[in-house]
Scaffold this motif. Structure first.
Motif, PDB file in Angstrom:
ATOM      1  N   ALA A 186       0.829  -1.205   0.000  1.00  5.57           N
ATOM      2  CA  ALA A 186       0.000   0.000   0.000  1.00  5.57           C
ATOM      3  C   ALA A 186       0.865   1.257   0.000  1.00  5.57           C
ATOM      4  O   ALA A 186       0.573   2.224  -0.717  1.00  5.57           O
ATOM      5  CB  ALA A 186      -0.928  -0.007   1.218  1.00  5.57           C
ATOM      6  N   LEU A 187       1.932   1.261   0.786  1.00  6.93           N
ATOM      7  CA  LEU A 187       2.824   2.420   0.817  1.00  6.93           C
ATOM      8  C   LEU A 187       3.506   2.625  -0.539  1.00  6.93           C
ATOM      9  O   LEU A 187       3.641   3.757  -1.013  1.00  6.93           O
ATOM     10  CB  LEU A 187       3.883   2.248   1.912  1.00  6.93           C
ATOM     11  CG  LEU A 187       3.418   2.475   3.342  1.00  6.93           C
ATOM     12  CD1 LEU A 187       4.525   2.082   4.317  1.00  6.93           C
ATOM     13  CD2 LEU A 187       3.026   3.937   3.556  1.00  6.93           C
ATOM     14  N   ARG A 188       3.919   1.541  -1.158  1.00 12.45           N
ATOM     15  CA  ARG A 188       4.570   1.648  -2.455  1.00 12.45           C
ATOM     16  C   ARG A 188       3.601   2.232  -3.485  1.00 12.45           C
ATOM     17  O   ARG A 188       3.993   3.046  -4.340  1.00 12.45           O
ATOM     18  CB  ARG A 188       5.078   0.270  -2.894  1.00 12.45           C
ATOM     19  CG  ARG A 188       5.696   0.212  -4.269  1.00 12.45           C
ATOM     20  CD  ARG A 188       6.812   1.200  -4.454  1.00 12.45           C
ATOM     21  NE  ARG A 188       7.994   0.898  -3.663  1.00 12.45           N
ATOM     22  CZ  ARG A 188       8.964   1.777  -3.418  1.00 12.45           C
ATOM     23  NH1 ARG A 188       8.868   3.022  -3.887  1.00 12.45           N
ATOM     24  NH2 ARG A 188      10.012   1.441  -2.693  1.00 12.45           N
ATOM     25  N   ALA A 189       2.336   1.850  -3.408  1.00  8.67           N
ATOM     26  CA  ALA A 189       1.337   2.399  -4.325  1.00  8.67           C
ATOM     27  C   ALA A 189       1.172   3.903  -4.115  1.00  8.67           C
ATOM     28  O   ALA A 189       0.963   4.663  -5.072  1.00  8.67           O
ATOM     29  CB  ALA A 189       0.002   1.678  -4.136  1.00  8.67           C
ATOM     30  N   GLU A 190       1.275   4.336  -2.860  1.00 10.72           N
ATOM     31  CA  GLU A 190       1.132   5.762  -2.550  1.00 10.72           C
ATOM     32  C   GLU A 190       2.373   6.557  -2.972  1.00 10.72           C
ATOM     33  O   GLU A 190       2.269   7.679  -3.469  1.00 10.72           O
ATOM     34  CB  GLU A 190       0.886   5.955  -1.052  1.00 10.72           C
ATOM     35  CG  GLU A 190      -0.441   5.369  -0.565  1.00 10.72           C
ATOM     36  CD  GLU A 190      -0.505   5.282   0.955  1.00 10.72           C
ATOM     37  OE1 GLU A 190       0.340   5.928   1.627  1.00 10.72           O
ATOM     38  OE2 GLU A 190      -1.380   4.569   1.466  1.00 10.72           O
ATOM     39  N   LEU A 191       3.544   5.984  -2.777  1.00 11.77           N
ATOM     40  CA  LEU A 191       4.792   6.696  -3.028  1.00 11.77           C
ATOM     41  C   LEU A 191       5.208   6.664  -4.489  1.00 11.77           C
ATOM     42  O   LEU A 191       6.003   7.504  -4.928  1.00 11.77           O
ATOM     43  CB  LEU A 191       5.919   6.086  -2.178  1.00 11.77           C
ATOM     44  CG  LEU A 191       5.778   6.182  -0.669  1.00 11.77           C
ATOM     45  CD1 LEU A 191       6.875   5.362   0.009  1.00 11.77           C
ATOM     46  CD2 LEU A 191       5.827   7.627  -0.219  1.00 11.77           C
ATOM     47  N   GLY A 192       4.700   5.687  -5.233  1.00 11.24           N
ATOM     48  CA  GLY A 192       5.149   5.497  -6.597  1.00 11.24           C
ATOM     49  C   GLY A 192       6.315   4.526  -6.641  1.00 11.24           C
ATOM     50  O   GLY A 192       6.861   4.130  -5.610  1.00 11.24           O
ATOM     51  N   PRO A 193       6.730   4.135  -7.841  1.00  6.32           N
ATOM     52  CA  PRO A 193       7.720   3.069  -7.978  1.00  6.32           C
ATOM     53  C   PRO A 193       9.165   3.492  -7.767  1.00  6.32           C
ATOM     54  O   PRO A 193      10.037   2.628  -7.661  1.00  6.32           O
ATOM     55  CB  PRO A 193       7.522   2.603  -9.430  1.00  6.32           C
ATOM     56  CG  PRO A 193       7.020   3.825 -10.145  1.00  6.32           C
ATOM     57  CD  PRO A 193       6.175   4.564  -9.146  1.00  6.32           C
ATOM     58  N   HIS A 194       9.437   4.788  -7.692  1.00  5.35           N
ATOM     59  CA  HIS A 194      10.827   5.233  -7.727  1.00  5.35           C
ATOM     60  C   HIS A 194      11.391   5.707  -6.388  1.00  5.35           C
ATOM     61  O   HIS A 194      12.608   5.761  -6.222  1.00  5.35           O
ATOM     62  CB  HIS A 194      10.989   6.345  -8.766  1.00  5.35           C
ATOM     63  CG  HIS A 194      10.532   5.957 -10.129  1.00  5.35           C
ATOM     64  ND1 HIS A 194      11.088   4.909 -10.837  1.00  5.35           N
ATOM     65  CD2 HIS A 194       9.532   6.459 -10.914  1.00  5.35           C
ATOM     66  CE1 HIS A 194      10.474   4.789 -11.997  1.00  5.35           C
ATOM     67  NE2 HIS A 194       9.526   5.712 -12.073  1.00  5.35           N
ATOM     68  N   GLN A 195      10.543   6.087  -5.448  1.00  8.31           N
ATOM     69  CA  GLN A 195      11.064   6.624  -4.192  1.00  8.31           C
ATOM     70  C   GLN A 195      11.618   5.510  -3.313  1.00  8.31           C
ATOM     71  O   GLN A 195      10.941   4.506  -3.076  1.00  8.31           O
ATOM     72  CB  GLN A 195       9.956   7.368  -3.422  1.00  8.31           C
ATOM     73  CG  GLN A 195      10.469   7.940  -2.091  1.00  8.31           C
ATOM     74  CD  GLN A 195       9.449   8.833  -1.410  1.00  8.31           C
ATOM     75  OE1 GLN A 195       8.717   9.569  -2.069  1.00  8.31           O
ATOM     76  NE2 GLN A 195       9.403   8.774  -0.089  1.00  8.31           N
TER      77      GLN A 195
END
Length: 214
Positions: A87-96
């Motif tokens: 879920a966090l990765r979906a919020e942050l995007g793939p690059h951060q």
């Protein structure tokens, strides 16, 4: 961003110092504390999720780099780290870059976690080790074979991780002999837990008469 999960039952100065040292070592803009609601890998916490969440909020108040995320407390189902990081990765995007902060014992137990090998695709993992200790990660031969294999090709020196996820860093931290179980035992016998956890947390514990029977 760094992610620090746990039951925080209660949160104490060892947790906070670990987060502070890791934030400094990894140059993190933020450490997000995520209290577990129903942890699937261990016994149920001694006090309610809402009390533990409020103690974390009080503990991190005043540190602009620390934030609290209530998502695991607010969901009715058991909370799995892989789902939270997804879920966090979906919020942050793939690059951060995203860092999961773990103690050495937690890291050694990863093969028992739900879909644990997917964690490496979602975040880097920083493992805290203590100089001169018998931490499992300092003795890779004690690790499960599949975890030892992951460590062998993912470990990089501190400060050299690249990309958003996939590396493992072992980071020394100050050894503080503080544990939640010890604090609960002290409080159960009505002893003093002062200087083991923040005053605001201790005041909350006394106000709500938590851990009188541990």
């Amino acid at each position: 961003m760094g992610v620090m999960g746990g039951t925080f039952d209660p949160i104490h100065l060892g947790h906070l110092r670990l987060a502070e040292e890791m934030a400094e070592a990894l140059d993190l803009d933020q450490v997000r504390f995520i209290p577990a609601g129903q942890p699937p890998h261990r016994d149920m916490p001694h006090t309610s999720a809402l009390h533990r969440l409020e103690m974390v909020r009080r503990a991190v108040a005043g540190n602009p780099r620390f934030t609290v995320d209530a998502r695991e407390v607010e969901q009715p189902a058991p909370s799995y780290t892989v789902d939270t990081l997804t879920a966090l990765r979906a919020e942050l995007g793939p690059h951060q870059p995203l860092w999961l902060l773990l103690g050495a014992d937690a890291f050694a137990g990863l093969p028992a976690w739900h879909r644990w090998q997917q964690l490496f695709a979602l975040a880097h993992i920083a493992v805290t080790t203590r100089p001169g200790s018998n931490d499992h990660t300092a003795q890779p031969d004690t690790l499960a074979a599949e975890l030892k294999q992951e460590l062998s090709h993912r470990q990089v020196p501190a400060g050299s991780a690249t990309g958003p996820a996939g590396a493992v860093v072992l980071q020394n931290m100050t050894a503080l002999d503080i544990s939640a179980s010890r604090i609960r035992a002290i409080l159960a016998r009505q002893g003093s837990a002062r200087y083991l956890l923040p005053d605001a947390v201790l005041d909350y514990i006394h106000q709500h008469q938590l851990y009188l029977h541990s």
